[in-house]
Scaffold this active site. Structure first.
Site, PDB file in Angstrom:
ATOM      1  N   PHE A 121       9.014  28.105  24.059  1.00  0.00           N
ATOM      2  CA  PHE A 121       9.373  28.551  25.683  1.00  0.00           C
ATOM      3  C   PHE A 121       8.201  28.014  26.521  1.00  0.00           C
ATOM      4  O   PHE A 121       8.431  27.651  27.683  1.00  0.00           O
ATOM      5  CB  PHE A 121       9.818  30.011  25.855  1.00  0.00           C
ATOM      6  CG  PHE A 121       8.641  30.819  26.046  1.00  0.00           C
ATOM      7  CD1 PHE A 121       7.984  31.043  27.151  1.00  0.00           C
ATOM      8  CD2 PHE A 121       8.120  31.694  24.837  1.00  0.00           C
ATOM      9  CE1 PHE A 121       6.944  31.788  27.504  1.00  0.00           C
ATOM     10  CE2 PHE A 121       7.204  32.442  25.024  1.00  0.00           C
ATOM     11  CZ  PHE A 121       6.617  32.650  26.443  1.00  0.00           C
ATOM     12  N   GLU A 123      15.643  27.874  23.491  1.00  0.00           N
ATOM     13  CA  GLU A 123      16.801  28.467  24.022  1.00  0.00           C
ATOM     14  C   GLU A 123      16.510  29.276  25.224  1.00  0.00           C
ATOM     15  O   GLU A 123      17.302  29.527  25.865  1.00  0.00           O
ATOM     16  CB  GLU A 123      17.729  29.360  23.172  1.00  0.00           C
ATOM     17  CG  GLU A 123      17.042  30.759  22.710  1.00  0.00           C
ATOM     18  CD  GLU A 123      16.091  30.612  21.442  1.00  0.00           C
ATOM     19  OE1 GLU A 123      15.405  29.414  21.431  1.00  0.00           O
ATOM     20  OE2 GLU A 123      15.658  31.454  20.547  1.00  0.00           O
ATOM     21  N   SER A 175       5.680  30.704  17.374  1.00  0.00           N
ATOM     22  CA  SER A 175       4.544  31.672  16.807  1.00  0.00           C
ATOM     23  C   SER A 175       4.306  31.494  15.491  1.00  0.00           C
ATOM     24  O   SER A 175       4.872  31.034  14.499  1.00  0.00           O
ATOM     25  CB  SER A 175       5.515  33.057  17.172  1.00  0.00           C
ATOM     26  OG  SER A 175       6.719  33.020  16.415  1.00  0.00           O
ATOM     27  N   CYS A 193      -1.030  28.782  24.377  1.00  0.00           N
ATOM     28  CA  CYS A 193      -1.395  28.941  22.990  1.00  0.00           C
ATOM     29  C   CYS A 193      -2.957  28.672  23.191  1.00  0.00           C
ATOM     30  O   CYS A 193      -3.830  28.964  22.326  1.00  0.00           O
ATOM     31  CB  CYS A 193      -1.006  27.857  22.339  1.00  0.00           C
ATOM     32  SG  CYS A 193      -1.235  26.126  22.733  1.00  0.00           S
ATOM     33  N   GLU A 222      -1.524  38.643  18.481  1.00  0.00           N
ATOM     34  CA  GLU A 222      -1.655  37.589  19.913  1.00  0.00           C
ATOM     35  C   GLU A 222      -0.932  38.373  20.903  1.00  0.00           C
ATOM     36  O   GLU A 222       0.296  38.666  20.544  1.00  0.00           O
ATOM     37  CB  GLU A 222      -0.831  36.326  19.390  1.00  0.00           C
ATOM     38  CG  GLU A 222      -0.854  35.419  20.710  1.00  0.00           C
ATOM     39  CD  GLU A 222      -0.151  34.021  20.127  1.00  0.00           C
ATOM     40  OE1 GLU A 222       0.991  34.167  19.395  1.00  0.00           O
ATOM     41  OE2 GLU A 222      -0.473  32.900  20.661  1.00  0.00           O
TER      42      GLU A 222
HETATM   43  P1  NAD Z   1       8.916  31.441  18.688  1.00  0.00           P
HETATM   44  O1  NAD Z   1       8.420  31.104  17.393  1.00  0.00           O
HETATM   45  O2  NAD Z   1       9.680  32.571  19.297  1.00  0.00           O
HETATM   46  O3  NAD Z   1      10.158  30.029  18.942  1.00  0.00           O
HETATM   47  C1  NAD Z   1       9.777  28.741  18.733  1.00  0.00           C
HETATM   48  C2  NAD Z   1      10.948  27.891  18.353  1.00  0.00           C
HETATM   49  O4  NAD Z   1      11.437  28.591  17.175  1.00  0.00           O
HETATM   50  C3  NAD Z   1      12.122  28.161  19.278  1.00  0.00           C
HETATM   51  O5  NAD Z   1      12.775  26.637  19.397  1.00  0.00           O
HETATM   52  C4  NAD Z   1      13.113  29.216  18.862  1.00  0.00           C
HETATM   53  O6  NAD Z   1      14.321  28.960  19.038  1.00  0.00           O
HETATM   54  C5  NAD Z   1      12.745  29.097  17.103  1.00  0.00           C
HETATM   55  N1  NAD Z   1      12.603  30.090  16.298  1.00  0.00           N
HETATM   56  C6  NAD Z   1      12.522  31.313  16.725  1.00  0.00           C
HETATM   57  N2  NAD Z   1      12.916  32.117  15.822  1.00  0.00           N
HETATM   58  C7  NAD Z   1      13.103  31.455  14.502  1.00  0.00           C
HETATM   59  C8  NAD Z   1      13.430  31.925  13.251  1.00  0.00           C
HETATM   60  N3  NAD Z   1      13.556  33.060  12.827  1.00  0.00           N
HETATM   61  N4  NAD Z   1      13.955  30.856  12.362  1.00  0.00           N
HETATM   62  C9  NAD Z   1      13.699  29.525  12.835  1.00  0.00           C
HETATM   63  N5  NAD Z   1      13.479  29.015  14.144  1.00  0.00           N
HETATM   64  C10 NAD Z   1      12.978  30.261  14.869  1.00  0.00           C
HETATM   65  O7  NAD Z   1       7.927  31.246  19.785  1.00  0.00           O
HETATM   66  P2  NAD Z   1       7.846  31.126  21.529  1.00  0.00           P
HETATM   67  O8  NAD Z   1       7.598  32.677  21.862  1.00  0.00           O
HETATM   68  O9  NAD Z   1       9.030  30.259  21.906  1.00  0.00           O
HETATM   69  O10 NAD Z   1       6.391  30.379  21.780  1.00  0.00           O
HETATM   70  C11 NAD Z   1       5.357  31.083  21.949  1.00  0.00           C
HETATM   71  C12 NAD Z   1       4.317  31.068  20.696  1.00  0.00           C
HETATM   72  O11 NAD Z   1       4.144  29.636  20.547  1.00  0.00           O
HETATM   73  C13 NAD Z   1       3.077  31.583  20.495  1.00  0.00           C
HETATM   74  O12 NAD Z   1       2.745  32.265  19.568  1.00  0.00           O
HETATM   75  C14 NAD Z   1       2.287  30.540  20.839  1.00  0.00           C
HETATM   76  O13 NAD Z   1       0.919  30.706  20.581  1.00  0.00           O
HETATM   77  C15 NAD Z   1       2.796  29.240  20.067  1.00  0.00           C
HETATM   78  N6  NAD Z   1       2.421  28.272  20.646  1.00  0.00           N
HETATM   79  C16 NAD Z   1       1.522  27.584  19.819  1.00  0.00           C
HETATM   80  C17 NAD Z   1       1.044  26.092  20.307  1.00  0.00           C
HETATM   81  C18 NAD Z   1       0.045  25.316  19.557  1.00  0.00           C
HETATM   82  O14 NAD Z   1      -0.074  24.319  19.932  1.00  0.00           O
HETATM   83  N7  NAD Z   1      -0.638  25.923  18.439  1.00  0.00           N
HETATM   84  C19 NAD Z   1       1.486  25.583  21.415  1.00  0.00           C
HETATM   85  C20 NAD Z   1       2.432  26.482  22.275  1.00  0.00           C
HETATM   86  C21 NAD Z   1       2.813  27.562  21.840  1.00  0.00           C
END
Ligand code: NAD
Length: 499
Positions: A151, A178, A228, A283, A383
């Site tokens: 997101f 989403e 994440s 991030c 985090e």
């Molecule tokens: P998230 O892991 O909740 O969701 C990321 C994506 O995975 C979304 O499209 C979501 O629909 C999907 N998803 C969620 N749960 C899932 C599951 N159980 N199985 C399969 N798919 C699933 O992450 P978020 O809250 O949207 O984003 C924040 C996180 O992203 C933070 O931890 C941040 O550090 C990380 N992030 C990392 C970087 C990097 O470059 N390292 C960059 C941006 C964000």
């Protein structure tokens, strides 16, 4: 009033999903429902992959300069619509307008990189590897690639992925977050407007089920994921078990070392922006300041500056940052702040109870500063992903480096100092993939790659830069000989060149 339905981009057109599972997309400052996002049906996900697979057959034959020209037009359109995209983004994420523009701009830079695809896809040649034999390599696209995005950067991160993958000659299925799908859909509209052929890009919405289907799909070749850490582990394991090429960019805990010789006001200004900007939902946000020796004297000034920050709605020019993305995220951050206090950290400035009177429903969290933090505390281990800065005091640079190297994450870090020797020691010894020297958030521009380490990255090849091109391509090596006379005799033995 009917609520806007976010369409899928399926088989070359924007169409409503037949799914009955939908989720509201809310403005995090007001809770107003901006739209509804469908969770695509299994049949729709299959159709997206099938359409991308078919489109690959003709797209891979389009010359690289022609593919680059589409990226040039796309870059132009993104710049033309920069403000408009940023406004959509700000509404659905809560980011301030300036920050939303930055999110879009960092994506535009990757599109610019993709415009250079003809040079990026050059192979290598060695003439005369043996008598009359030349060897050369060429880079070819993989097929259907998938992107799963978080997101927190709904413009930048989709743009890390699909323009470069498609410029390489692949076709792409994007599954955006989403929580803020309006921005990615606008990016997709402009991509078609730029002249991208029907079906090279598909967009399906959803969550866990849609992602799992893509991870296991036999016609998907590569998966790029950003999100994440626990989800990244699942994606990496499942994707590789199904023999896909996978890269996962995951969570972080980024430290800034402050040496006693650093300029105090520079440190404070940079720490504030790097920890609370975008409500700490970056991030590469700095979430831990490691104060070496007398640098601890910065704490009163830092606390004073935290008091002057206030969150606000996206078009409030005086707001330092916006709300966090959801009520759920807010509850999680508040719980971590509570645990920090219970476990003995000193909360110098507590943003838990902040309100923004005009928008009482918003997911607001005030800037929060903890001192006296210890590595075994929950606030250090987890985090937080909110506007919360922790400080830890150490006696020496060596101690600071050891602390950071013991942390399981390795996305970014920085050092603020006036000493070249300290900076050089830090850059050499630190086990983190992206290092800033008097730069708080060292995100590389797209001609380099985004190189997180340790638990912050699973895979081999990183995002964008040369590594991004290698991730989305396969190398073919050709060994060629041309005869100008007929063979005198057959030579069944393996020949070796002794001299
Ligand atoms: P998230 O892991 O909740 O969701 C990321 C994506 O995975 C979304 O499209 C979501 O629909 C999907 N998803 C969620 N749960 C899932 C599951 N159980 N199985 C399969 N798919 C699933 O992450 P978020 O809250 O949207 O984003 C924040 C996180 O992203 C933070 O931890 C941040 O550090 C990380 N992030 C990392 C970087 C990097 O470059 N390292 C960059 C941006 C964000």
């Amino acid at each position: 009033m009917t609520v806007r339905q976010i369409p899928l981009l399926l088989e070359g057109s924007f169409q409503n999903s037949s799914s009955t599972v939908r989720q509201p997309v809310r403005n995090p400052a007001t809770q107003a429902v901006l739209a509804e996002v469908p969770f695509a049906t299994a049949a729709e996900v299959d159709r997206a992959v099938a359409a991308a697979k078919e489109a690959f057959q003709s797209w891979r034959e389009v010359p690289a300069p022609a593919r680059a020209r589409i990226m040039l037009t796309y870059q132009h359109l993104l710049k033309k619509h920069h403000d408009e995209i940023a406004e959509i983004l700000a509404q659905e994420t809560g980011k301030t307008f300036a920050d939303a523009k930055g999110d879009v701009w960092r994506g535009i830079e990757v599109v610019e990189h993709a415009c250079n695809i003809s040079s990026l896809m050059m192979g290598e040649t060695v003439e005369n590897v043996a008598g009359g034999i030349d060897t050369y390599s060429m880079i070819q696209p993989l097929g259907v690639c998938v992107g799963i995005t978080p997101f927190n950067f709904p413009a930048m991160i989709p743009l890390w992925m699909f323009p470069l993958a498609i410029a390489c000659g692949n076709t792409f299925v994007l599954k955006p977050s989403e929580q803020d799908p309006m921005t990615p859909i606008r990016l997709a509209e402009l991509f078609l407007e730029a002249g991208a052929p029907k079906n090279v890009l598909q967009v399906v919405h959803g969550g866990q089920d849609q992602v799992n289907q893509l991870l296991k799909h036999p016609d998907v070749h590569a998966i790029s994921f950003v999100g994440s850490a626990p989800v990244a582990e699942h994606i990496y394991k499942t994707g590789t078990q199904h023999l896909k090429r996978v890269q996962c960019f995951a969570g972080a805990k980024n430290h800034m070392i402050v040496m006693p010789d650093a300029q105090p006001q520079q440190v404070i200004n940079n720490l504030i922006g790097a920890s609370c900007g975008a409500a700490g939902q970056r991030c590469m946000a700095i979430s831990v300041a490691v104060l070496v020796g007398e640098a601890k004297n910065l704490i009163p000034g830092l606390a004073e500056s935290f008091k002057s920050l206030r969150p606000g709605i996206w078009n409030d020019a005086g707001a330092a940052y916006g709300p966090v993305i959801s009520a759920r995220a807010k509850a999680r951050i508040l719980d971590l702040i509570r645990q920090g206090k219970e476990e003995g950290a000193k909360c110098e400035f507590d943003g838990s109870l902040i309100t923004v009177p005009e928008y009482p429903e918003g997911n607001w969290i005030g800037p929060t500063l903890f001192t006296g933090v210890k590595p075994d505390m929950t606030i250090y281990r987890e985090e937080i992903f909110g506007p919360v800065l922790l400080t830890i005091e150490v006696d020496t640079l060596e101690e600071g480096i050891a602390l950071i190297n013991a942390n399981p994450y390795g996305n970014g870090c920085s050092i603020f100092t006036a000493s070249g020797a300290a900076a050089r020691k830090f850059q050499h010894e630190i086990e983190v993939g992206q290092v800033g020297i008097n730069v708080p958030i060292p995100v590389p521009l797209p001609f380099f790659s985004f190189t997180g380490w340790k638990k912050s990255f699973l895979g081999d090849l990183h995002a964008y830069g040369k590594q991004g091109v290698r991730f989305y391509t396969e190398t073919k090596t050709i060994t060629a000989r041309w005869f100008d006379e007929d063979i005198a005799h057959a030579a069944p033995n393996m020949t070796i060149q002794l001299k």
